[in-house]
Design a protein around this motif. Structure first.
Motif, PDB file in Angstrom:
ATOM      1  N   ARG A 144      21.757  -2.375  17.422  1.00  0.00           N
ATOM      2  CA  ARG A 144      22.745  -3.387  17.777  1.00  0.00           C
ATOM      3  C   ARG A 144      23.737  -3.659  16.660  1.00  0.00           C
ATOM      4  NH1 ARG A 144      21.462  -7.980  20.358  1.00  0.00           N
ATOM      5  NH2 ARG A 144      23.703  -8.269  20.155  1.00  0.00           N
ATOM      6  N   VAL A 145      23.460  -3.158  15.470  1.00  0.00           N
ATOM      7  CA  VAL A 145      24.308  -3.473  14.312  1.00  0.00           C
ATOM      8  C   VAL A 145      25.288  -2.332  14.072  1.00  0.00           C
ATOM      9  CG1 VAL A 145      24.338  -3.941  11.838  1.00  0.00           C
ATOM     10  CG2 VAL A 145      22.578  -4.972  13.278  1.00  0.00           C
ATOM     11  N   ALA A 146      26.579  -2.664  14.169  1.00  0.00           N
ATOM     12  CA  ALA A 146      27.626  -1.656  14.026  1.00  0.00           C
ATOM     13  C   ALA A 146      28.179  -1.580  12.617  1.00  0.00           C
ATOM     14  CB  ALA A 146      28.769  -1.950  15.003  1.00  0.00           C
ATOM     15  N   GLY A 147      27.922  -2.577  11.803  1.00  0.00           N
ATOM     16  CA  GLY A 147      28.434  -2.584  10.438  1.00  0.00           C
ATOM     17  C   GLY A 147      27.937  -3.808   9.702  1.00  0.00           C
ATOM     18  N   LEU A 148      28.143  -3.810   8.386  1.00  0.00           N
ATOM     19  CA  LEU A 148      27.646  -4.909   7.562  1.00  0.00           C
ATOM     20  C   LEU A 148      28.623  -5.170   6.419  1.00  0.00           C
ATOM     21  CD1 LEU A 148      23.930  -5.342   6.537  1.00  0.00           C
ATOM     22  CD2 LEU A 148      25.747  -5.797   4.890  1.00  0.00           C
ATOM     23  N   VAL A 149      28.931  -6.442   6.205  1.00  0.00           N
ATOM     24  CA  VAL A 149      29.780  -6.865   5.093  1.00  0.00           C
ATOM     25  C   VAL A 149      28.950  -7.804   4.224  1.00  0.00           C
ATOM     26  CG1 VAL A 149      31.882  -8.066   4.380  1.00  0.00           C
ATOM     27  CG2 VAL A 149      31.886  -6.660   6.471  1.00  0.00           C
ATOM     28  N   GLY A 150      28.828  -7.488   2.939  1.00  0.00           N
ATOM     29  CA  GLY A 150      28.089  -8.330   2.005  1.00  0.00           C
ATOM     30  C   GLY A 150      29.029  -8.997   1.025  1.00  0.00           C
ATOM     31  N   LEU A 151      28.917 -10.311   0.890  1.00  0.00           N
ATOM     32  CA  LEU A 151      29.708 -11.084  -0.064  1.00  0.00           C
ATOM     33  C   LEU A 151      28.777 -11.488  -1.202  1.00  0.00           C
ATOM     34  CD1 LEU A 151      31.263 -13.216   2.741  1.00  0.00           C
ATOM     35  CD2 LEU A 151      32.607 -11.691   1.311  1.00  0.00           C
ATOM     36  N   PRO A 161      33.437 -17.267  21.798  1.00  0.00           N
ATOM     37  CA  PRO A 161      33.543 -16.075  22.656  1.00  0.00           C
ATOM     38  C   PRO A 161      34.762 -15.248  22.265  1.00  0.00           C
ATOM     39  CG  PRO A 161      33.317 -18.104  23.945  1.00  0.00           C
ATOM     40  CD  PRO A 161      33.627 -18.512  22.542  1.00  0.00           C
ATOM     41  N   GLY A 162      34.709 -13.958  22.575  1.00  0.00           N
ATOM     42  CA  GLY A 162      35.842 -13.096  22.273  1.00  0.00           C
ATOM     43  C   GLY A 162      35.480 -11.635  22.367  1.00  0.00           C
ATOM     44  N   ARG A 163      36.395 -10.804  21.875  1.00  0.00           N
ATOM     45  CA  ARG A 163      36.199  -9.360  21.951  1.00  0.00           C
ATOM     46  C   ARG A 163      35.181  -8.901  20.920  1.00  0.00           C
ATOM     47  NH1 ARG A 163      38.767  -6.903  17.638  1.00  0.00           N
ATOM     48  NH2 ARG A 163      40.344  -8.179  16.583  1.00  0.00           N
ATOM     49  N   GLY A 164      34.670  -7.723  21.131  1.00  0.00           N
ATOM     50  CA  GLY A 164      33.715  -7.152  20.192  1.00  0.00           C
ATOM     51  C   GLY A 164      34.340  -6.041  19.368  1.00  0.00           C
ATOM     52  N   PRO A 165      33.588  -5.501  18.418  1.00  0.00           N
ATOM     53  CA  PRO A 165      32.261  -5.986  18.070  1.00  0.00           C
ATOM     54  C   PRO A 165      32.319  -7.392  17.484  1.00  0.00           C
ATOM     55  CG  PRO A 165      33.003  -4.406  16.431  1.00  0.00           C
ATOM     56  CD  PRO A 165      34.013  -4.385  17.533  1.00  0.00           C
ATOM     57  N   GLY A 166      31.335  -8.208  17.864  1.00  0.00           N
ATOM     58  CA  GLY A 166      31.313  -9.568  17.374  1.00  0.00           C
ATOM     59  C   GLY A 166      30.906  -9.632  15.913  1.00  0.00           C
ATOM     60  N   LEU A 167      31.148 -10.781  15.321  1.00  0.00           N
ATOM     61  CA  LEU A 167      30.731 -11.037  13.943  1.00  0.00           C
ATOM     62  C   LEU A 167      29.597 -12.050  13.949  1.00  0.00           C
ATOM     63  CD1 LEU A 167      34.170 -11.479  12.114  1.00  0.00           C
ATOM     64  CD2 LEU A 167      32.819  -9.397  12.348  1.00  0.00           C
ATOM     65  N   VAL A 168      28.642 -11.865  13.057  1.00  0.00           N
ATOM     66  CA  VAL A 168      27.563 -12.824  12.854  1.00  0.00           C
ATOM     67  C   VAL A 168      27.566 -13.196  11.383  1.00  0.00           C
ATOM     68  CG1 VAL A 168      25.078 -13.270  12.983  1.00  0.00           C
ATOM     69  CG2 VAL A 168      26.176 -11.812  14.708  1.00  0.00           C
ATOM     70  N   PHE A 169      27.762 -14.481  11.088  1.00  0.00           N
ATOM     71  CA  PHE A 169      27.813 -14.923   9.695  1.00  0.00           C
ATOM     72  C   PHE A 169      26.450 -15.442   9.274  1.00  0.00           C
ATOM     73  CE2 PHE A 169      28.480 -17.945   6.243  1.00  0.00           C
ATOM     74  CZ  PHE A 169      29.205 -17.148   5.364  1.00  0.00           C
ATOM     75  N   LEU A 170      25.950 -14.924   8.136  1.00  0.00           N
ATOM     76  CA  LEU A 170      24.651 -15.335   7.599  1.00  0.00           C
ATOM     77  C   LEU A 170      24.883 -16.023   6.250  1.00  0.00           C
ATOM     78  CD1 LEU A 170      24.159 -12.102   8.875  1.00  0.00           C
ATOM     79  CD2 LEU A 170      21.939 -13.234   8.957  1.00  0.00           C
ATOM     80  N   PRO A 203      27.272   1.657  17.824  1.00  0.00           N
ATOM     81  CA  PRO A 203      26.239   1.053  17.009  1.00  0.00           C
ATOM     82  C   PRO A 203      25.037   1.938  16.927  1.00  0.00           C
ATOM     83  CG  PRO A 203      26.473  -0.088  19.091  1.00  0.00           C
ATOM     84  CD  PRO A 203      27.582   0.871  18.995  1.00  0.00           C
ATOM     85  N   GLY A 204      24.453   2.032  15.907  1.00  0.00           N
ATOM     86  CA  GLY A 204      23.311   2.119  15.279  1.00  0.00           C
ATOM     87  C   GLY A 204      23.362   2.378  13.825  1.00  0.00           C
ATOM     88  N   CYS A 205      22.619   1.502  13.209  1.00  0.00           N
ATOM     89  CA  CYS A 205      22.518   1.528  11.743  1.00  0.00           C
ATOM     90  C   CYS A 205      21.431   2.503  11.293  1.00  0.00           C
ATOM     91  CB  CYS A 205      22.193   0.127  11.221  1.00  0.00           C
ATOM     92  SG  CYS A 205      23.627  -0.683  10.483  1.00  0.00           S
ATOM     93  N   GLY A 237      25.721  -6.919  22.760  1.00  0.00           N
ATOM     94  CA  GLY A 237      26.489  -5.758  22.353  1.00  0.00           C
ATOM     95  C   GLY A 237      26.517  -5.571  20.859  1.00  0.00           C
ATOM     96  N   PRO A 238      27.382  -4.675  20.382  1.00  0.00           N
ATOM     97  CA  PRO A 238      27.435  -4.363  18.945  1.00  0.00           C
ATOM     98  C   PRO A 238      27.949  -5.542  18.132  1.00  0.00           C
ATOM     99  CG  PRO A 238      29.207  -3.249  20.104  1.00  0.00           C
ATOM    100  CD  PRO A 238      28.320  -3.841  21.164  1.00  0.00           C
ATOM    101  N   GLN A 239      27.362  -5.699  16.948  1.00  0.00           N
ATOM    102  CA  GLN A 239      27.726  -6.803  16.065  1.00  0.00           C
ATOM    103  C   GLN A 239      27.916  -6.296  14.642  1.00  0.00           C
ATOM    104  OE1 GLN A 239      28.033 -10.095  17.231  1.00  0.00           O
ATOM    105  NE2 GLN A 239      27.701  -9.178  19.254  1.00  0.00           N
ATOM    106  N   VAL A 240      28.808  -6.955  13.919  1.00  0.00           N
ATOM    107  CA  VAL A 240      28.988  -6.737  12.478  1.00  0.00           C
ATOM    108  C   VAL A 240      28.407  -7.947  11.760  1.00  0.00           C
ATOM    109  CG1 VAL A 240      30.638  -6.503  10.597  1.00  0.00           C
ATOM    110  CG2 VAL A 240      31.028  -5.290  12.758  1.00  0.00           C
TER     111      VAL A 240
END
Length: 252
Positions: free
Chosen positions: A114-121, A18-27, A249-251, A90-93
């Motif tokens: 729902r997606v506020a941003g995206l980071v690709g590794l 739990p924590g502040r947003g925007p949250g991160l989702v790791f794939l 958010p919106g992508c 809420g919004p997620q990266v």
């Protein structure tokens, strides 16, 4: 905050901070899981900064139920959607590593609001068709079509199983041959010494993305994993640098 853990529908293993947003989702990537170096580095960073984070394992990966060989890009994207819908608000990266970058793009296309941003590794969209299939010898292609599975040597451990179902299903989720209608901020970190995803593949993704706020950071001596201390520092810097500039958010 203490991290929560559980199983979604009794099948998908997950861990949520739990924590502040925007949250991160790791794939995670192909045959990787939520206990990898980058995922744990994000967990520690989010715990220290009070930011929300969701980690999870696709079916057949890590702590989740199922056989790895039964999975496809479509089924693993379905797992990501299920976890995203049930376990985030809420919004997620989205932070996607290798194959996780492809799944992050597919997820963003399905949940753009729902997606506020995206980071690709070292993101690997279309890798089944653009990277794997052309690298197979004629004998390997014949064996895959005949036997339904091919076991490839891997520098990361045991041989990697590649199934005919994975290749055929991958064709239904290709993205790079047409504009990708995402307009949220996108940050790509790519090693130029990556033996699995050539850095020019990242250029194809940059060209395909419809949005203008796309930045590519090339790491000349970086490998595919991007898990060295300096790589993890760059990941933390990228995630935090993205957040203050995020629009609503919106992508799409």
């Amino acid at each position: 905050m203490r991290e929560e853990t559980g199983r979604l529908d009794g099948r998908l293993a997950w861990a949520r901070l739990p924590g502040r947003g925007p949250g991160l989702v790791f794939l995670p990537g192909y045959r990787s899981d939520m206990e990898g170096t980058k995922a744990l580095a994000l967990r520690d960073h989010c715990a220290a900064t009070g930011r929300a984070l969701l980690r999870f394992d696709y079916g057949g990966h890590g702590g989740s139920a199922g056989r790895f060989e039964d999975g496809t890009i479509g089924s693993w994207t379905g797992d990501a959607l299920a976890a995203f819908d049930a376990l985030t608000e809420g919004p997620q990266v989205l932070v996607g590593s290798s194959m996780g970058g492809w799944i992050a793009l597919l997820l963003a296309l399905r949940r753009p609001e729902r997606v506020a941003g995206l980071v690709g590794l070292a993101p690997a969209p279309d890798f089944t068709q653009a990277l794997m299939w052309p690298a197979f010898t004629p004998a390997q292609r014949d064996a895959l079509l005949r036997d339904g599975v091919l076991h490839l040597p891997s520098q990361y451990g045991e041989p990697t199983p590649v199934t005919r179902a994975l290749i055929e299903d991958g064709k239904r989720h290709l993205l790079l041959d047409a504009p990708i209608p995402l307009r949220c901020p996108v940050r790509i970190l790519q090693g130029m010494a990556d033996p699995d995803v050539p850095w020019r593949h990242a250029l194809r993704l940059v060209e395909a993305l419809a949005g203008d706020d796309v930045r590519l950071h090339l790491v000349k001596d970086g490998d595919h994993r991007l898990s060295r201390p300096q790589d993890l520092a760059l990941l933390r810097e990228t995630v935090e640098g993205l957040s203050p500039a995020l629009p609503p958010p919106g992508c799409a």
